[in-house]
Design an enzyme around this catalytic site. Structure first.
Site, PDB file in Angstrom:
ATOM      1  N   SER A  86      20.428 -29.604 -35.573  1.00  0.00           N
ATOM      2  CA  SER A  86      19.290 -29.684 -34.649  1.00  0.00           C
ATOM      3  C   SER A  86      19.569 -30.731 -33.597  1.00  0.00           C
ATOM      4  O   SER A  86      20.334 -31.688 -33.824  1.00  0.00           O
ATOM      5  CB  SER A  86      18.024 -30.055 -35.418  1.00  0.00           C
ATOM      6  OG  SER A  86      16.968 -30.382 -34.540  1.00  0.00           O
ATOM      7  N   TYR A 112      12.667 -34.740 -41.585  1.00  0.00           N
ATOM      8  CA  TYR A 112      13.419 -33.617 -41.020  1.00  0.00           C
ATOM      9  C   TYR A 112      14.630 -34.119 -40.238  1.00  0.00           C
ATOM     10  O   TYR A 112      15.761 -33.656 -40.438  1.00  0.00           O
ATOM     11  CB  TYR A 112      12.503 -32.799 -40.123  1.00  0.00           C
ATOM     12  CG  TYR A 112      13.189 -31.685 -39.356  1.00  0.00           C
ATOM     13  CD1 TYR A 112      13.478 -30.479 -39.969  1.00  0.00           C
ATOM     14  CD2 TYR A 112      13.538 -31.840 -38.011  1.00  0.00           C
ATOM     15  CE1 TYR A 112      14.094 -29.450 -39.275  1.00  0.00           C
ATOM     16  CE2 TYR A 112      14.153 -30.825 -37.303  1.00  0.00           C
ATOM     17  CZ  TYR A 112      14.432 -29.628 -37.941  1.00  0.00           C
ATOM     18  OH  TYR A 112      15.054 -28.620 -37.251  1.00  0.00           O
TER      19      TYR A 112
END
Length: 677
Positions: free
Chosen positions: A554, A567
């Protein structure tokens, strides 16, 4: 479509639907009738015949070659003899009627020259058993009387068509022939009559074998070579698969197929396994796909995997030397170059059979053909002695210039042809898009997801089980990860490419993030990626073929955003795994790279599962506007979709990036704060 063609197609589909009648893509059917000459408007006699490369079971009108009978028959007057008969195939092109249709096959002469309105040429196991028996001619007379005539072996071609036509003319009571070493031909005045005669020959041969065949045509069971119990058998198959694929793929990439049917296991346990396997197959369609003979891993099932692997190394070198010697014994200056010396079929007593090909369908069909060969051997040995065509004739078929020309006409392979991919979290969103794109580029794909039903549905959307399979896998569970990898090995024979995509996100600030929030995200993304990469690397190293591991990380792995500590930390863990594994696995030819997406809202399983609503709340925009919001903060002002991530994964794992490892590719439409430094 006229009635003649409709009846021909219906008959072809019925016959081709049953493997007892003919093998996949094997045999051909025809019908004669009248059509209109587009120039003169006069009626002309035509023959419709299954074209080159088609399959009877799925034959359509487009798969038929349509030829003028007067022109084909006229070729008899210019036929230069058996030594130059291959040139007659090109002459068929000058006999075609109208535009379109399939290319005429080598068997066209048999159909056109035989004086019957309808002709079938098939490869039934029962018929080939008689055709390959040492006393096949005598058996043909005993079983069929005057109704079926023996034709000594002749390679398919114009001369064989002349031979069968002459036999039909000389034997008015005959309804067909047994073609020595090859198959059967039948004919009839109507389509129904031809089909009935074909079925009668097949069923009469089968009934004779059943009534007169020995109970143990393969001899006694070798003590200690009995099949392993099913669970143990399949576990052993998965353990051996990477090593067997290394053997089959030294010369070119291949996909594998595993079979442990009762017929295979019976043959592998028998005392005649090695001598019969050494004789190879006989029907021309068979060894074009199975090679002249298989490799037999001649160790008992109780042997350890390590013992099997050690023995396999020596057997492989001996097989390659033997195959090269076979090629050199028979090659002429005009022969095509040797296509590779690795086996296409590997037999493992107590376990099963692995077959290999350029794609899964080719590998599966090769396995089906060898099962046909086993059935043929059983039948021939039960009433006589299996005696296939000579090695020299097998070479003439395997390295036939007409087959070589067919190979040259095939399109270039797609970028991921011959590769097997496992994508986690692939039932939706990015994973699903990646799986679809890899399959579109020729890869076989295993879709792994926590939801087994969704995984199977995603696989079915892509295509048949020759292309994609769906399995359940909780990537936090090492046992389930190993099971998913084993599923790839049993479905496709190996594993070349892994995409670590499984993930989830819980958006909370530090003070609201619980230990459970932290643990579940690290378990799925950090631990899960580690377990999947570890299991995949074991297979790739054993194969010795290199490979690719891709992490879908990400933008958050390098960029600090608000309210997502768990996350982002898990994604940073994944990002560093890329670097660590690239350094560790490079010596094995395994590339490890990452893709850093951002703002993939539409089609995303994570965003649909609540992450979208949470992030929209953080940024103060309506959830349905989140994708456009992310796009406006990028340099390119473009929304990122799952397909864009799939493009990056596909490019990274292609040959164009063969010298790239340890790289992270942003797929975020340009976020300056996330530029890699």
């Amino acid at each position: 479509m006229n009635e003649t063609v409709a009846r021909l197609l219906a008959r072809s589909n019925r016959l081709g639907a049953d493997p007892a009648n003919t093998n996949y893509a094997g045999g051909n059917t025809s019908a004669k009738g009248v059509g209109t000459d587009p120039v003169t408007g006069r009626e002309v006699e035509l023959v419709w015949v299954k074209g080159s490369g088609g399959d009877l079971g799925t034959l359509t009108e487009a798969g038929l070659a349509v030829l003028r009978l007067d022109r084909v028959r006229a070729l008899v007057d210019v036929y230069p003899g058996v030594g130059r008969e291959d040139g007659m195939v090109a002459a068929f092109d000058h006999c075609l009627h109208g535009r379109g249709g399939a290319a005429p096959s080598i068997d066209t002469a048999m159909h056109a020259l035989v004086d019957a309105a309808h002709v079938d040429h098939l490869h039934p196991d029962s018929g080939i058993a008689i055709a390959t028996a040492a006393d096949g001619e005598e058996l043909t007379g005993k079983i069929f009387g005057e109704r079926v005539v023996w034709v000594p072996w002749r390679r398919p071609g114009f001369q064989l068509g002349l031979d069968v036509a002459a036999i039909k003319a000389a034997n008015p009571r005959a309804v067909g022939t047994v073609l020595g070493g090859h198959g059967i031909t039948a004919w009839g005045a109507t389509s129904d009559e031809a089909e009935a005669n074909s079925r009668w020959i097949i069923e009469t041969a089968r009934a004779y074998l059943d009534a007169h065949g020995k109970a143990d045509p393969f001899g006694a069971v070798v003590p200690g070579h009995e099949p392993l119990p099913e669970a143990e058998r399949r576990a052993r198959a998965a353990a051996l698969a990477p090593h067997l694929r290394a053997v089959a793929a030294r010369d070119r990439p291949v996909v594998g197929h595993f079979t442990d049917s009762p017929a295979v296991l019976e043959f592998l346990a028998s005392e005649k396994l090695v001598p019969l396997a050494e004789l190879g197959t006989s029907c021309p369609d068979h060894f074009l796909r199975t090679k002249v003979k298989p490799l037999v891993l001649d160790v008992p099932p109780a042997a350890s995997v390590e013992e099997c692997v050690a023995r396999l190394a020596g057997l492989h070198e001996a097989y390659r030397a033997d195959y090269r010697a076979y090629y050199e014994r028979h090659a002429t200056p005009g022969s095509p170059p040797m296509r590779g010396a690795d086996p296409a079929v590997v037999l493992v007593p107590g376990v099963g059979m692995f077959s290999y090909g350029k794609d899964k369908q080719t590998a599966r069909v090769a396995g089906e053909f060898y099962v046909n060969a086993i059935n043929v051997m059983r039948g021939a040995e039960s009433v006589s002695r299996y005696s296939p065509i000579s090695e020299a004739e097998k070479f003439r078929i395997e390295y036939w210039e007409l087959e070589e020309a067919k190979l040259r006409r095939m399109p270039a392979p797609r970028s991921h042809a011959g590769r097997v991919a496992l994508v986690t979290g692939a039932a939706s969103g990015i994973g699903r898009a990646v799986a679809r794109r890899l399959a579109a580029e020729g890869a076989c794909v295993v879709i792994a997801d926590l939801d087994a039903d969704e995984a199977r549905a995603a696989a079915e959307e892509i295509g048949s089980t020759d292309v994609a399979v769906g399995v359940r896998a909780d990537v936090t569970d090492a046992g389930q990860v190993r099971a998913a990898v084993d599923a790839a090995l049993l479905a496709f024979g190996g594993l070349d490419l892994v995409v670590n995509n499984a993930g989830l996100s819980i958006s909370k600030p530090l003070l609201e993030t619980t230990e459970a929030d932290w643990d579940v995200q690290h378990d799925v993304m950090a631990r899960g990626s580690f377990l999947v990469s570890q299991a995949a690397a074991r297979v790739m190293i054993a194969q010795g073929l290199g490979g690719d591991i891709v992490y879908v990380s990400s933008k958050n792995s390098v960029f600090a955003g608000p309210d997502n500590i768990a996350y982002s930390a898990a994604k940073a863990d994944q990002a560093h795994q890329v670097r660590l594994l690239a350094a560790e696995l490079g010596g094995h030819g395994i590339r490890v790279n990452g893709v850093n997406p951002d703002g993939v809202v539409r089609g995303s399983g994570i965003f649909a599962g609540g992450w979208g609503a949470q992030r929209a709340a953080v940024y103060g925009v309506p959830e349905e506007e989140l994708g456009r919001f992310y796009a406006q903060r990028t340099l390119l002002k473009r929304e990122v979709l799952p397909e864009h991530v799939a493009n990056a994964v596909t490019a990274l794992t292609s040959a164009e990036f063969s010298h790239t490892t340890g790289l992270h590719v942003p797929v975020d439409a340009g976020v300056a704060a996330a530029f890699l430094r």
